[in-house]
Design an enzyme around this catalytic site. Structure first.
Site, PDB file in Angstrom:
ATOM      1  N   ASN A  49     -67.732   6.263  27.114  1.00  0.00           N
ATOM      2  CA  ASN A  49     -66.890   7.011  26.201  1.00  0.00           C
ATOM      3  C   ASN A  49     -66.115   8.117  26.921  1.00  0.00           C
ATOM      4  O   ASN A  49     -64.918   7.975  27.164  1.00  0.00           O
ATOM      5  CB  ASN A  49     -67.752   7.588  25.069  1.00  0.00           C
ATOM      6  CG  ASN A  49     -66.922   8.166  23.944  1.00  0.00           C
ATOM      7  OD1 ASN A  49     -65.722   8.362  24.089  1.00  0.00           O
ATOM      8  ND2 ASN A  49     -67.547   8.445  22.821  1.00  0.00           N
ATOM      9  N   ASP A  50     -66.794   9.183  27.291  1.00  0.00           N
ATOM     10  CA  ASP A  50     -66.100  10.329  27.893  1.00  0.00           C
ATOM     11  C   ASP A  50     -65.301   9.957  29.138  1.00  0.00           C
ATOM     12  O   ASP A  50     -64.245  10.525  29.394  1.00  0.00           O
ATOM     13  CB  ASP A  50     -67.116  11.424  28.256  1.00  0.00           C
ATOM     14  CG  ASP A  50     -67.677  12.102  27.012  1.00  0.00           C
ATOM     15  OD1 ASP A  50     -67.063  11.948  25.937  1.00  0.00           O
ATOM     16  OD2 ASP A  50     -68.719  12.755  27.125  1.00  0.00           O
ATOM     17  N   VAL A  51     -65.808   8.997  29.917  1.00  0.00           N
ATOM     18  CA  VAL A  51     -65.157   8.688  31.201  1.00  0.00           C
ATOM     19  C   VAL A  51     -63.840   7.939  31.024  1.00  0.00           C
ATOM     20  O   VAL A  51     -63.130   7.697  31.998  1.00  0.00           O
ATOM     21  CB  VAL A  51     -66.086   7.876  32.141  1.00  0.00           C
ATOM     22  CG1 VAL A  51     -67.319   8.674  32.474  1.00  0.00           C
ATOM     23  CG2 VAL A  51     -66.446   6.529  31.534  1.00  0.00           C
TER      24      VAL A  51
END
Lengths: 466, 99
Positions: free
Chosen positions: A393-395
C-alpha cells in the site's frame, strides 16, 4: 598472548572479512557464510588451546546447550519469523558481551569473591570500556527482548508512550555514565556495575517500547549494530583484535542497514526512535473516505493478464501474511508459459526487516533474477502493461510525490501508477501503516480486486490454467 | 593512554572503513542473510566466554562464563545455520541452488 594464537585470530579475521565480501553476490553468498563459520571455528579452537583454560567441563556443557538451542531454532524457524529470530540472536549476542565483561571484571579483581578486592592497578581504558561494554551489551539484550516480544505478538506492537519518556531515557543514560565515572575512580565498588547493568536493562526496554511495529526493521538493524559494538567493546576490554574487528564489521553493517531503512521510509533515525509513529494506527482504520472504487472479479483480471505482454508484480507484507507467496509464483509461471514477461519489484521496506521479501519469495522458489530493486525497475513501469500490487500500500502511494501534508511525502515509491493498467489485490480499502488514503485505488485505470490474497490468486491460477 | 589501547583504536577505525566498504556492496536482495550472517559473526564474544568459563576455580566468573558460552553459541550456531538455510533458497532461473 602467544604467537600461534595471534596468527589464528588473524586468519579468523580475514575469514570474516572475506565471508562478508562474498555476500555481495547471490552466487557466492553461501560460500561466504561458510567462510564466516570457518573463521569462527578457527578462533574457537585456537582459544581452547589457551593456557588460561584449565577446566573444560563448563565449556563443553555450554557449547552443547547453546549449540543445541541454536541449531533447533535455525532449523525450525519460519521465514516469516526471520525478524524475530534475528532480534533474538542480537539479544543473545549482547547478553554474552555483558557476561564476558562482568566475568573479566571479577577476574581482574583478583578474587572469586566479589566483596574481596585484591587487584593490582588496572588500566584506565580497561575500566572505561568495561562500563561501555556492560551498558551497550545490556541495552542490546533487553531491547532485543522487547523487539522480539513485539514482533512475535507477545506484546502489542503499537507504541507504548508515557509522559517524559525521552527525558527518563536520557536521565537513565546520564545516571549510568555518572555511576560509570565513579566506578572508574574506585574500581573496587563492584555494586556500581550491578546498578549500571540494572539501569541499562531498563533503558533497553524503555527505548524500544515507544517504537511501533512498522518501524521494527529499523530497530532490528540498530540492535544488530549494537550487538556488534558490544562485541567490539569486549575486544577492547580483553585487548583482543579479532573481537574488535568482527564486532566493528557487524556494527557498521547494522548502521548501514539502519540508514538504508530510514531513507526508504523517508524518516530520520531520531523520528523513528522517539516519535511513536503508529500510536493511533488502530483507531484510524475506519477513516477511509467514502469514494467509489471500481470492483473487479478474478475473471476480469485473468482476462486482462492473458492479453498483456509485460507484468510487474509488487508484493507487500500482506502477501506473506496471507501465505500466498507459493500460489503467486504459480500464477507467475502460468503467465510466463504464455510468453508474458513477469518481474517482481521489491521496495526496500517490503517485509518486516531489510531484504525480508526477497527471502520470502526465494522460499517460494521464485528465481532471484526476477526480483528487482526499486532503482533497477522504476523506469520500466511506464512501458509495462500491468502492475499487479498484492498486499502493498504505502510503497505505491503517489501522495508521497506531491502531497506535502502527508506523512509519506518524500518517501521513495515504486512507480506502479505509471503502468498502463494497475491491479490491486487487497483485503479492504484501509490505509497502510502511515494512515494515508491511497488515491491510486480510485484511479480510472486501477482494477481493485477485494479479498484474501491467497484465495484470489488461487482463483486466478485456476482461471489461467484453462 | 596505553600502547595497547592505541593499537585497539587503530584496529577499530580501520575495521570501520573495511566494514563500510564491503557492506555497502551487498545488494538489498541479500540484506536479510547479511543481518543473520553478520549476527553470527558478532557471536565472536564466544572467545571471551570460553576463557572465562575455563578458568578452573568454581567461582562466579566461571558460572557467568558458562552462561556466556551458551548465549554466544546460540548466536553463532543459530546465525550461521539459518543463514545457510536461507541462502540455499536463493536459486537462479534453472532452479540450481547457489553454492
Amino acid at each position: 598472548m602467544n604467537i600461534a594464537l595471534s596468527i589464528a585470530y588473524l586468519v579468523a579475521s580475514v575469514c570474516f572479512i572475506l565471508g562478508l565480501k562474498l555476500l555481495s553476490s547471490p552466487t557466492t553468498a553461501r560460500r561466504g557464510n561458510i567462510y564466516g563459520a570457518l573463521g569462527m571455528l578457527i578462533a574457537v579452537i585456537a582459544t581452547l588451546t589457551d593456557r588460561q583454560i584449565v577446566d573444560f567441563t563448563y565449556i563443553i556443557v555450554g557449547l552443547i546447550i547453546g549449540g543445541g538451542i541454536g541449531l533447533l531454532m535455525a532449523v525450525r524457524v519460519e521465514m516469516t519469523s526471520m525478524p524475530q529470530m534475528v532480534g533474538l540472536l542480537n539479544g543473545f549476542g549482547g547478553g554474552a558481551s555483558t557476561l564476558v565483561a562482568f566475568a573479566e571484571y571479577i577476574r581482574l579483581s583478583g578474587s572469586a569473591d566479589l566483596t574481596v578486592w585484591q587487584a593490582g592497578p588496572i588500566n584506565l581504558d580497561v575500566l572505561i570500556t568495561l562500563v561501555f561494554g556492560l551498558l551497550i551489551g545490556t541495552v542490546t539484550f533487553t531491547g532485543s527482548g522487547v523487539a522480539f516480544a513485539k514482533l512475535q505478538g507477545i506484546m502489542k506492537s503499537a507504541p507504548v508512550l508515557f509522559s517524559f519518556q525521552k527525558q527518563l531515557n536520557l536521565l537513565i543514560l546520564v545516571a549510568s555514565l555518572i555511576l560509570g565515572g565513579l566506578f572508574v575512580v574506585d574500581p573496587s565498588q563492584w555494586y556500581l556495575l550491578l546498578i549500571i547493568i540494572g539501569l541499562s536493562a531498563i533503558l533497553g526496554v524503555t527505548s524500544v517500547i515507544p517504537i511501533g511495529g512498522a518501524d521494527m526493521p529499523v530497530v532490528i538493524s540498530l540492535l544488530n549494530s549494537y550487538s556488534g559494538l558490544a562485541a567490539a567493546m569486549t575486544g577492547f576490554i580483553l585487548s583482543n583484535n579479532v573481537l574488535i574487528i568482527a564486532g566493528t564489521l557487524v556494527g557498521t553493517s547494522g548502521i548501514i542497514l539502519t540508514q538504508i531503512m530510514c531513507t526508504a521510509m523517508n524518516r530520520s533515525l531520531a523520528n523513528v526512535l522517539f516519535a511513536g509513529v503508529g500510536a493511533d494506527y488502530e483507531a484510524s482504520e475506519e477513516t477511509a473516505e467514502q469514494r467509489t472504487v471500481i470492483r473487479y472479479t478474478p475473471e476480469d483480471t485473468a482476462y486482462m493478464l492473458e492479453n498483456a505482454q509485460s507484468v510487474i508484480i509488487i508484493p507487500g507484507y500482506g502477501l506473506a501474511v496471507a501465505q500466498a507467496q507459493h500460489i503467486l509464483h504459480e500464477v507467475t509461471k502460468l503467465l510466463m508459459e504464455r510468453g508474458i514477461s513477469v518481474r517482481y519489484a521489491i521496495h526496500p521496506v517490503a517485509g518486516r526487516m531489510p531484504g525480508h521479501m526477497n527471502v520470502l519469495l526465494a522460499e517460494a522458489n521464485v528465481p532471484y533474477d526476477l526480483l528487482l530493486e526499486m532503482d533497477q525497475i522504476n523506469d520500466d513501469f511506464q512501458n509495462t502493461d500491468i502492475s499487479l500490487i498484492i498486499g502493498a500500500n504505502d510503497v505505491v502511494n503517489p501522495a508521497a510525490r506531491y502531497k506535502k501534508s502527508s506523512p509519506l511525502y518524500g518517501m521513495p515509491i515504486l512507480n506502479a501508477d505509471k503502468a498502463r493498467t494497475v491491479m490491486v489485490c487487497k483485503r479492504s480499502l484501509n490505509p497502510g501503516f502511515a494512515g494515508e488514503d491511497n488515491e491510486l485505488f480510485y484511479d480510472k485505470k486501477t482494477m481493485m480486486v477485494f479479498g484474501d490474497a491467497k484465495a484470489t490468486l488461487t482463483n486466478l491460477a485456476h482461471l489461467l490454467k484453462k | 593512554m596505553t600502547e595497547t589501547l592505541m593499537i585497539s583504536i587503530y584496529v577499530f577505525v580501520l575495521a570501520t572503513f573495511v566494514g563500510v566498504e564491503i557492506i555497502s556492496k551487498v545488494p538489498p536482495l541479500l540484506h536479510t542473510p547479511l543481518m543473520s550472517g553478520s549476527n553470527a559473526i558478532s557471536g565472536i564474544t564466544l572467545v571471551g566466554s570460553l576463557i572465562a568459563a575455563g578458568e578452573g576455580h568454581a567461582g562466579v566468573s566461571v558460572f557467568l562464563g558458562m552462561i556466556g558460552v551458551i548465549f554466544a553459541t546460540i548466536n553463532v550456531v543459530g546465525g550461521f545455520k539459518v543463514t545457510d538455510r536461507m541462502l540455499g533458497m536463493f536459486k537462479k532461473d534453472g532452479g540450481k541452488p547457489a553454492k
